[in-house]
Design an enzyme around this catalytic site. Structure first.
Site, PDB file in Angstrom:
ATOM      1  CG  ASP A   2      -2.048  -0.817   1.163  1.00 14.92           C
ATOM      2  OD1 ASP A   2      -2.900  -0.540   0.311  1.00 14.92           O
ATOM      3  OD2 ASP A   2      -2.099  -1.803   1.912  1.00 14.92           O
ATOM      4  CG  HIS A  19       1.123   1.417  -9.394  1.00 16.56           C
ATOM      5  ND1 HIS A  19       0.775   1.064  -8.115  1.00 16.56           N
ATOM      6  CD2 HIS A  19      -0.010   1.938  -9.946  1.00 16.56           C
ATOM      7  CE1 HIS A  19      -0.497   1.341  -7.898  1.00 16.56           C
ATOM      8  NE2 HIS A  19      -0.988   1.875  -8.993  1.00 16.56           N
ATOM      9  CG  LEU A 113      12.309 -15.717  -1.045  1.00 17.72           C
ATOM     10  CD1 LEU A 113      11.659 -15.794   0.337  1.00 17.72           C
ATOM     11  CD2 LEU A 113      12.728 -14.274  -1.340  1.00 17.72           C
TER      12      LEU A 113
END
Ligand code: FPP
Length: 220
Positions: A2, A19, A113
């Site tokens: 956010d 973004h 990961l």
């Protein structure tokens, strides 16, 4: 992730610029998580509700995703990162779905990961799709348990999250990992997502380390 829009607004720039910076922050956090030895990281990239945004913004985010998937493959290889998807693949533009499937396949055996991109993801939608899959698999309704539902979720082998982080000071679940996050610890940071660095991730983890997890029971 956010705060991309607010980050841009504060600089009198277009939301899309936010973004773009958000993507850079995501890369920093993926690298930091990988270096720290974190096993799973789910990024909430695009929700089932985000289609309500303007066509320009949706198109821009999808473009970024496509670019990210292609450009990062060498980085994933170097760091043994496996990429996965959570969400409704059938509702994604075919090109994105194609690229995503390919990168997930190429990285399938890489043991570092695991980065799970929640893309066209909604927690309720995931549960509905899981129940539908169970029905199609012929599961008898009276035999359904928690384990049955969990087994039909998007990534059944991925453990429930220990920690769910929200940036930009939002105190909401926003339809994220509703099933899997039942006992997750929440951490809310005021820092807007484009400003996230390894330091913010460290603060979140330090805070998490102080929590006492009881899973509904008692610890003393
Ligand atoms: C929420 O902030 C952010 C999004 C809906 C888009 C997130 C997408 C990216 C960061 C780019 C792609 C990333 C990857 C890893 C492929 P908001 O726009 O709601 O911000 P606001 O709350 O300040 O308006």
């Amino acid at each position: 992730m956010d705060g991309n829009g607010r980050w841009a607004q504060a600089r009198k720039e277009r939301r899309t610029q936010g973004h773009l910076e958000g993507l850079k922050a995501a890369k920093r956090i993926v690298k930091a998580a990988s270096d720290m030895g974190i096993r799973y990281l789910t990024l909430y990239v695009f929700s089932t509700e985000n289609w309500k945004r303007t066509a320009e913004e949706v198109g821009f985010i999808m473009g970024l995703v496509k670019q990210y998937l292609r450009a990062e493959l060498a980085f994933y290889r170097e760091n043994h990162i496996r990429l996965r998807h959570a969400g409704d693949m059938a509702g994604l533009p075919p090109q994105i779905a194609g690229e995503l499937t390919e990168v997930c396949n190429v990285t399938r055996e890489w043991g570092g990961l695991q980065v799970i991109l929640a893309l066209n993801y909604g927690g309720r939608d995931e549960i509905i799709r899981a129940v539908n899959r169970a029905a199609r698999a012929g599961i008898e309704p009276q035999t359904i348990t928690e384990e049955t539902i969990a087994a039909f979720l998007d990534n059944p082998d991925v453990p429930d999250p220990d920690l769910i982080i929200r940036s930009a000071g939002e105190f909401r679940i926003s339809n994220f990992l509703l099933w899997e996050g039942a006992y997750a610890e929440y951490y809310v940071s005021p820092v807007l997502w484009p400003d996230w660095t390894e330091q913010e991730l460290r603060l979140a983890l330090e805070d998490y380390q102080k929590r006492e997890r009881k899973f509904g029971g008692i610890t003393r």
